[in-house]
Structures are given as C-alpha cells and as structure tokens.
Design an enzyme around this catalytic site. Structure first.
Site, PDB file in Angstrom:
ATOM      1  CB  SER A  81       5.793  -2.075  11.764  1.00  0.00           C
ATOM      2  OG  SER A  81       5.445  -0.735  12.089  1.00  0.00           O
ATOM      3  CD  GLU A 111      -2.651   5.501   6.823  1.00  0.00           C
ATOM      4  OE1 GLU A 111      -2.673   5.551   5.575  1.00  0.00           O
ATOM      5  OE2 GLU A 111      -1.722   4.943   7.459  1.00  0.00           O
ATOM      6  N   GLY A 154       3.082   2.133  10.800  1.00  0.00           N
ATOM      7  CA  GLY A 154       4.055   3.211  10.653  1.00  0.00           C
ATOM      8  C   GLY A 154       4.832   3.521  11.927  1.00  0.00           C
ATOM      9  CE  LYS A 192      -0.011   3.179   4.813  1.00  0.00           C
ATOM     10  NZ  LYS A 192       0.144   3.250   6.250  1.00  0.00           N
ATOM     11  CG  ASN A 252      -1.702   1.249   1.410  1.00  0.00           C
ATOM     12  OD1 ASN A 252      -1.741   2.098   0.517  1.00  0.00           O
ATOM     13  ND2 ASN A 252      -2.345   1.398   2.555  1.00  0.00           N
ATOM     14  CG  HIS A 263      -5.594   1.981   5.447  1.00  0.00           C
ATOM     15  ND1 HIS A 263      -5.099   2.890   6.350  1.00  0.00           N
ATOM     16  CD2 HIS A 263      -4.605   1.076   5.235  1.00  0.00           C
ATOM     17  CE1 HIS A 263      -3.857   2.555   6.660  1.00  0.00           C
ATOM     18  NE2 HIS A 263      -3.525   1.459   5.994  1.00  0.00           N
ATOM     19  N   GLY A 323       3.124  -1.039   4.234  1.00  0.00           N
ATOM     20  CA  GLY A 323       3.214   0.386   3.915  1.00  0.00           C
ATOM     21  C   GLY A 323       4.654   0.769   3.636  1.00  0.00           C
ATOM     22  CD  GLU A 345      -3.154  -2.406   7.345  1.00  0.00           C
ATOM     23  OE1 GLU A 345      -2.074  -2.665   6.803  1.00  0.00           O
ATOM     24  OE2 GLU A 345      -3.760  -1.330   7.165  1.00  0.00           O
TER      25      GLU A 345
HETATM   26  P1  13P Z   1       3.391   0.292   7.647  1.00  0.00           P
HETATM   27  O1  13P Z   1       3.864  -0.985   6.986  1.00  0.00           O
HETATM   28  O2  13P Z   1       4.146   1.499   7.188  1.00  0.00           O
HETATM   29  O3  13P Z   1       3.308   0.141   9.127  1.00  0.00           O
HETATM   30  O4  13P Z   1       1.884   0.531   7.119  1.00  0.00           O
HETATM   31  C1  13P Z   1       0.972  -0.496   7.199  1.00  0.00           C
HETATM   32  C2  13P Z   1      -0.256  -0.108   6.457  1.00  0.00           C
HETATM   33  O5  13P Z   1      -0.982   0.774   6.868  1.00  0.00           O
HETATM   34  C3  13P Z   1      -0.541  -0.819   5.208  1.00  0.00           C
HETATM   35  O6  13P Z   1      -1.832  -0.571   4.771  1.00  0.00           O
END
Ligand code: 13P
Length: 253
Positions: free
Chosen positions: A214, A98, A174, A11, A9, A96, A235, A168
């Site tokens: 992560s 976010e 992140g 983003k 992803n 998601h 991510g 997640e």
């Molecule tokens: P990270 O791998 O940066 O923690 O992000 C995970 C994520 O939100 C994937 O959709």
C-alpha cells in the site's frame, strides 16, 4: 552507498497495448533521475517487449515478475532466464507473497530461482514478509529471518551486490493498510541485522531493502525518510501515472 530502487509491480494488469501506452506516458515523465535512484517497472511477460521499446532511452529499468529455475525444456507455461535477458530484463521479482500463497512456492524453490537468476546475470528482488497472524503473534523477525536464510542459501557475499530485498508485510498488500514508517523501519532494521549476521556489516550496509504494501504518493516520502528503507515495491499505485511518477521522484525529507 546503497542505491534507492522505486519499482512498480504491475501484477496481472494491463494488456500489452495498455502497458505500452502507460510505459510511453511514464517514460515521458521520467527522463532523468537523481544519481542514487533507480526506477524499475515489472509488467506481465506478454508486455515485456512492448515496454522495453517504450522505455528505451530513459533511465527506467525493466523487471519481470517471476522466472523458472531451469535452463529450458519441457516446462509448459514457464518463462526462462534467457528469455527475459533477451528482452532486456534486468530485475526479476522472486518469492512474491502471491507466488508463495497462491502457487505454493516455498523457500527452497525460491532459493533455486534466486541462484539461477544470479548465475544468469539477472538481479533478483527477493520478497519476504509476514502474514497478519504472524505479526500479531510477535514472530515477524523469525519469519523474515527464515525467509532470508533459506531464500539466500548458498548466495555468496559477492553476489549480494546484485540482490535486492523487498520487505512486504502480507497484511499491507492491496489492503490500504500501510505499515507506519516506524513499524516498517523496525523490521527493516531487523532485516539489516540478519543480513549483517549472514554476510557481515559491509555487505549488509550496501543491500537495497525495499518496502512494499500500500505504498502511495501520499506516504512514500515518510517511508523513504527511514534510515533502512531504500525503495518501494509498489502494486496498485504503480498503475496510476501521476501517483507513480511522484513515487519515482519521491522527496528526500
Ligand atoms: P500494493 O501496493 O497494491 O499494496 O501491492 C504491493 C505489492 O504486492 C508489490 O509487489
């Protein structure tokens, strides 16, 4: 047998030119895969057409990061299912954290998007997961149960063949704080049980349930060794060529 899905992803990262360059490099690294593994990348909308071209002829599949729940019309700034399909998109990430936290998408809206995506022939990747306070309060299983029940409302058992779930935990996104394989597996087992209650054991056994938060080239093999973890939604590490290549080609231990 359920399939593994290793997904990036991206983003709101990489301009279309950067996305094209990265996708070409990734495509050169991923020319073949084990037959039970799928790899998907989800660039921003503006880069989809470039990335589609870059991955043509490779097993890499194309995903989008969101979608509107209406057919078409006066929805300034939105992107429809037909637009995604026209660009060769196969998967769409929905719900998601976010989108839930920043853009206030709730389970009812996410459910509309999931159903619309399925009706259009797109494969929704439904994201669920608890916040830190919820984990600390011991209500993780209740949170994911509600997200699954409401997010999958009126989705049939037959349609579940085209649904991917991404667990997640929000506190792991992140932050560099991955859930340990054991912590992740415990919630994945809860998710499988919730899906069993909703759809029966046979359907639940065949749903791909990804872990996200992560994920890196250093922890992917141990996460993927868990019985109920069937893939990763990545991510940060999906924006780095060598680590993401290693994630896509994880070792089955
Ligand atoms: P990270 O791998 O940066 O923690 O992000 C995970 C994520 O939100 C994937 O959709």
């Amino acid at each position: 047998m359920r399939r593994y899905l290793m997904a990036g992803n991206w983003k709101m990262n990489l301009t279309p030119s950067e996305a094209k360059k990265f996708a070409l490099e990734l495509a050169a690294n991923i020319k073949d895969l084990d037959k039970d593994v799928d790899v998907m990348i989800a660039p921003n909308f503006a880069s989809l057409a470039y990335v589609k071209e870059a991955i043509a002829g490779t097993p890499i599949k194309l995903g989008a990061q969101n979608m509107n729940d209406n057919e078409k019309g006066a929805y300034t700034g939105e992107v429809s299912a037909d637009m995604l399909l026209d660009l060769g998109v196969e998967y769409v990430i929905l719900g998601h954290s976010e989108r839930r936290d920043i853009y206030k998408e709730d389970n009812a809206l996410i459910n509309k998007k999931v159903k619309f995506a399925l009706a259009k022939g797109l494969k929704p990747v439904l994201c669920i997961g608890e916040h830190l306070e919820e984990r600390e309060a011991g209500v993780t299983a209740d949170v994911v149960k509600k997200q699954l029940e409401e997010g999958l409302k009126d989705v049939s058992a037959a349609e579940m063949a085209n649904v991917v779930i991404a667990y997640e935990p929000v506190w792991a996104i992140g932050t560099g704080k991955t859930a340990t394989p054991e912590i992740a597996e415990a919630t994945h087992q809860d998710i499988r049980n919730i899906l069993t209650n909703l759809y029966g054991a046979e359907v639940a056994e065949n749903v791909t349930v990804q872990y996200g938060g992560s994920v890196s080239d250093a922890n992917v093999d141990n996460l993927m060794a868990q019985k109920n973890i069937d893939g990763a939604l990545v991510g940060g590490a999906s924006l780095k060529l060598a680590p993401f290549t290693k994630i896509a080609k994880f070792e089955k231990v």
